[in-house]
Design a protein around this motif. Structure first.
Motif, PDB file in Angstrom:
ATOM      1  N   MET A   1     104.394 -41.794  67.546  1.00 21.13           N
ATOM      2  CA  MET A   1     104.160 -43.132  68.027  1.00 21.13           C
ATOM      3  C   MET A   1     103.053 -43.122  69.071  1.00 21.13           C
ATOM      4  SD  MET A   1     105.482 -45.939  67.090  1.00 21.13           S
ATOM      5  CE  MET A   1     106.838 -46.112  66.017  1.00 21.13           C
ATOM      6  N   LEU A   2     102.231 -44.124  69.022  1.00 23.89           N
ATOM      7  CA  LEU A   2     101.142 -44.265  69.987  1.00 23.89           C
ATOM      8  C   LEU A   2     101.718 -44.734  71.314  1.00 23.89           C
ATOM      9  CD1 LEU A   2      98.097 -44.347  70.558  1.00 23.89           C
ATOM     10  CD2 LEU A   2      98.098 -46.674  69.702  1.00 23.89           C
ATOM     11  N   LYS A   3     101.435 -43.999  72.380  1.00 19.89           N
ATOM     12  CA  LYS A   3     101.940 -44.368  73.711  1.00 19.89           C
ATOM     13  C   LYS A   3     100.775 -44.468  74.675  1.00 19.89           C
ATOM     14  CE  LYS A   3     106.362 -42.503  72.880  1.00 19.89           C
ATOM     15  NZ  LYS A   3     107.637 -42.531  73.243  1.00 19.89           N
ATOM     16  N   LEU A   4     100.775 -45.542  75.427  1.00 19.90           N
ATOM     17  CA  LEU A   4      99.761 -45.743  76.457  1.00 19.90           C
ATOM     18  C   LEU A   4     100.333 -45.332  77.804  1.00 19.90           C
ATOM     19  CD1 LEU A   4      98.482 -49.232  75.343  1.00 19.90           C
ATOM     20  CD2 LEU A   4      97.375 -47.037  74.974  1.00 19.90           C
ATOM     21  N   LYS A   5      99.468 -44.835  78.690  1.00 18.51           N
ATOM     22  CA  LYS A   5      99.918 -44.401  80.010  1.00 18.51           C
ATOM     23  C   LYS A   5     100.402 -45.577  80.846  1.00 18.51           C
ATOM     24  CE  LYS A   5      97.226 -40.232  80.050  1.00 18.51           C
ATOM     25  NZ  LYS A   5      96.099 -39.519  80.563  1.00 18.51           N
ATOM     26  N   ASN A   6      99.716 -46.696  80.736  1.00 17.04           N
ATOM     27  CA  ASN A   6     100.205 -47.884  81.451  1.00 17.04           C
ATOM     28  C   ASN A   6      99.989 -49.106  80.578  1.00 17.04           C
ATOM     29  OD1 ASN A   6      97.628 -49.206  82.021  1.00 17.04           O
ATOM     30  ND2 ASN A   6      97.232 -47.499  83.412  1.00 17.04           N
TER      31      ASN A   6
ATOM     32  N   PHE B   1      94.112 -44.981  70.713  1.00 15.80           N
ATOM     33  CA  PHE B   1      94.270 -45.135  69.269  1.00 15.80           C
ATOM     34  C   PHE B   1      93.447 -44.081  68.518  1.00 15.80           C
ATOM     35  CE2 PHE B   1      92.833 -46.861  65.212  1.00 15.80           C
ATOM     36  CZ  PHE B   1      94.059 -47.043  64.592  1.00 15.80           C
ATOM     37  N   GLU B   2      92.205 -43.869  68.931  1.00 17.64           N
ATOM     38  CA  GLU B   2      91.345 -42.883  68.274  1.00 17.64           C
ATOM     39  C   GLU B   2      91.920 -41.471  68.401  1.00 17.64           C
ATOM     40  OE1 GLU B   2      88.714 -43.068  66.163  1.00 17.64           O
ATOM     41  OE2 GLU B   2      89.238 -45.192  66.204  1.00 17.64           O
ATOM     42  N   ASN B   3      92.443 -41.119  69.559  1.00 18.41           N
ATOM     43  CA  ASN B   3      93.059 -39.805  69.741  1.00 18.41           C
ATOM     44  C   ASN B   3      94.277 -39.638  68.835  1.00 18.41           C
ATOM     45  OD1 ASN B   3      91.197 -38.956  71.635  1.00 18.41           O
ATOM     46  ND2 ASN B   3      92.405 -39.674  73.370  1.00 18.41           N
ATOM     47  N   HIS B   4      95.075 -40.688  68.745  1.00 19.39           N
ATOM     48  CA  HIS B   4      96.259 -40.691  67.883  1.00 19.39           C
ATOM     49  C   HIS B   4      95.848 -40.481  66.421  1.00 19.39           C
ATOM     50  CE1 HIS B   4     100.456 -41.778  67.198  1.00 19.39           C
ATOM     51  NE2 HIS B   4     100.081 -42.610  66.254  1.00 19.39           N
ATOM     52  N   LYS B   5      94.812 -41.184  66.023  1.00 17.49           N
ATOM     53  CA  LYS B   5      94.291 -41.085  64.655  1.00 17.49           C
ATOM     54  C   LYS B   5      93.765 -39.678  64.370  1.00 17.49           C
ATOM     55  CE  LYS B   5      90.483 -43.107  62.091  1.00 17.49           C
ATOM     56  NZ  LYS B   5      89.451 -44.148  62.140  1.00 17.49           N
ATOM     57  N   LYS B   6      93.023 -39.095  65.310  1.00 15.85           N
ATOM     58  CA  LYS B   6      92.487 -37.742  65.138  1.00 15.85           C
ATOM     59  C   LYS B   6      93.604 -36.712  65.000  1.00 15.85           C
ATOM     60  CE  LYS B   6      88.114 -38.496  67.515  1.00 15.85           C
ATOM     61  NZ  LYS B   6      87.341 -38.258  68.740  1.00 15.85           N
ATOM     62  N   GLN B   7      94.663 -36.868  65.794  1.00 15.67           N
ATOM     63  CA  GLN B   7      95.804 -35.950  65.706  1.00 15.67           C
ATOM     64  C   GLN B   7      96.464 -36.048  64.336  1.00 15.67           C
ATOM     65  OE1 GLN B   7      98.194 -37.252  68.991  1.00 15.67           O
ATOM     66  NE2 GLN B   7      97.173 -35.907  70.467  1.00 15.67           N
ATOM     67  N   PHE B   8      96.645 -37.283  63.860  1.00 14.03           N
ATOM     68  CA  PHE B   8      97.252 -37.477  62.536  1.00 14.03           C
ATOM     69  C   PHE B   8      96.390 -36.843  61.453  1.00 14.03           C
ATOM     70  CE2 PHE B   8      97.288 -39.956  58.594  1.00 14.03           C
ATOM     71  CZ  PHE B   8      98.551 -39.617  58.149  1.00 14.03           C
ATOM     72  N   ILE B   9      95.092 -37.075  61.498  1.00 12.59           N
ATOM     73  CA  ILE B   9      94.186 -36.528  60.478  1.00 12.59           C
ATOM     74  C   ILE B   9      94.214 -35.007  60.506  1.00 12.59           C
ATOM     75  CG2 ILE B   9      91.748 -36.298  59.837  1.00 12.59           C
ATOM     76  CD1 ILE B   9      91.463 -39.301  60.608  1.00 12.59           C
ATOM     77  N   ALA B  10      94.195 -34.407  61.690  1.00  8.93           N
ATOM     78  CA  ALA B  10      94.236 -32.940  61.799  1.00  8.93           C
ATOM     79  C   ALA B  10      95.525 -32.383  61.194  1.00  8.93           C
ATOM     80  CB  ALA B  10      94.113 -32.513  63.261  1.00  8.93           C
ATOM     81  N   GLU B  11      96.655 -33.027  61.475  1.00  6.95           N
ATOM     82  CA  GLU B  11      97.922 -32.564  60.899  1.00  6.95           C
ATOM     83  C   GLU B  11      97.946 -32.769  59.390  1.00  6.95           C
ATOM     84  OE1 GLU B  11     102.027 -33.018  62.426  1.00  6.95           O
ATOM     85  OE2 GLU B  11     101.009 -33.641  64.272  1.00  6.95           O
ATOM     86  N   ALA B  12      97.409 -33.890  58.934  1.00  2.00           N
ATOM     87  CA  ALA B  12      97.374 -34.166  57.495  1.00  2.00           C
ATOM     88  C   ALA B  12      96.522 -33.126  56.773  1.00  2.00           C
ATOM     89  CB  ALA B  12      96.846 -35.579  57.236  1.00  2.00           C
TER      90      ALA B  12
ATOM     91  N   ALA C   1     106.328 -37.216  55.678  1.00  2.00           N
ATOM     92  CA  ALA C   1     106.997 -36.720  56.893  1.00  2.00           C
ATOM     93  C   ALA C   1     106.041 -36.749  58.092  1.00  2.00           C
ATOM     94  CB  ALA C   1     107.530 -35.312  56.668  1.00  2.00           C
ATOM     95  N   VAL C   2     104.806 -36.330  57.889  1.00  2.00           N
ATOM     96  CA  VAL C   2     103.820 -36.354  58.976  1.00  2.00           C
ATOM     97  C   VAL C   2     103.531 -37.801  59.375  1.00  2.00           C
ATOM     98  CG1 VAL C   2     101.421 -35.848  59.606  1.00  2.00           C
ATOM     99  CG2 VAL C   2     102.771 -34.145  58.376  1.00  2.00           C
ATOM    100  N   ALA C   3     103.348 -38.670  58.402  1.00  2.00           N
ATOM    101  CA  ALA C   3     103.052 -40.077  58.688  1.00  2.00           C
ATOM    102  C   ALA C   3     104.185 -40.728  59.481  1.00  2.00           C
ATOM    103  CB  ALA C   3     102.810 -40.828  57.379  1.00  2.00           C
TER     104      ALA C   3
ATOM    105  N   ILE D   1     103.660 -44.277  60.738  1.00  2.00           N
ATOM    106  CA  ILE D   1     102.932 -44.803  59.576  1.00  2.00           C
ATOM    107  C   ILE D   1     103.848 -44.757  58.363  1.00  2.00           C
ATOM    108  CG2 ILE D   1     100.938 -44.455  58.041  1.00  2.00           C
ATOM    109  CD1 ILE D   1      99.626 -42.933  60.434  1.00  2.00           C
ATOM    110  N   THR D   2     103.835 -45.815  57.564  1.00  2.00           N
ATOM    111  CA  THR D   2     104.641 -45.854  56.356  1.00  2.00           C
ATOM    112  C   THR D   2     103.758 -45.624  55.144  1.00  2.00           C
ATOM    113  OG1 THR D   2     106.127 -47.451  57.382  1.00  2.00           O
ATOM    114  CG2 THR D   2     106.220 -47.255  54.981  1.00  2.00           C
ATOM    115  N   ILE D   3     104.138 -44.670  54.301  1.00  2.00           N
ATOM    116  CA  ILE D   3     103.430 -44.400  53.040  1.00  2.00           C
ATOM    117  C   ILE D   3     104.299 -44.899  51.904  1.00  2.00           C
ATOM    118  CG2 ILE D   3     102.538 -42.629  51.485  1.00  2.00           C
ATOM    119  CD1 ILE D   3     101.821 -40.961  53.886  1.00  2.00           C
TER     120      ILE D   3
END
Length: 156
Positions: free
Chosen positions: A1-6, A18-29, A146-148, A153-155
């Motif tokens: 889940m995307l979490k913001l510091k404040n 959001f971009e960092n979250h997306k990059k992490q997902f892509i790397a794991e995928a 499972a990663v999504a 994210i729902t696939i």
């Protein structure tokens, strides 16, 4: 889940998160795709999971080892090869054929038998990679789902 510091983050901070979250997902995928790709190659080279109803003759006799050694995969992200199990320069005709099709954004795992006669062998009732590709497709969907889910994210 995307979490913001404040909760009062600026639009730039939200966009960066959001971009960092997306990059992490892509790397794991990509890592999941590489694992499934390696399993695909191993299964195809060792004749595992041959669908006898589709390929009644089973596997072919690879007398020169050329066809089996040409089995591999490429992972593409936005049309760029990011990981592979075959030397790209040795298989330029395969890569060219991937890019001459309609351009596709996102991630793709492409399993290949690099010899041009592979489809002819399969058309004679022998399995080269099709049975293993079916298994890889199922594994990929399960693993990527499972990663999504981990990223909210729902696939379908």
């Amino acid at each position: 889940m995307l979490k913001l510091k404040n909760r009062n983050g600026s639009l730039a901070q939200i966009s960066e998160a959001f971009e960092n979250h997306k990059k992490q997902f892509i790397a794991e995928a990509i890592e999941v795709m590489a694992y499934v790709g390696e399993e695909f190659v191993k299964n195809a080279k060792t004749n595992l999971h041959v669908n006898k109803s589709v390929f009644p003759k089973g596997n072919y006799q690879d007398q020169t080892a050329n066809l089996r050694s040409s089995i591999g995969y490429y992972i593409l992200h936005n049309e760029k090869v990011v990981k592979y199990n075959l030397e790209p320069l040795a298989n330029m005709s395969i890569l060219r054929s991937l890019f001459t099709r309609r351009s596709r954004k996102g991630l793709r795992l492409v399993g290949v038998a690099g010899k041009d006669y592979a489809s002819k062998v399969e058309s004679k009732g022998y399995n080269v990679i099709t049975s293993q590709a079916e298994v890889a497709f199922v594994d990929l969907k399960v693993d990527l789902t499972a990663v999504a889910r981990k990223y909210g994210i729902t696939i379908r």
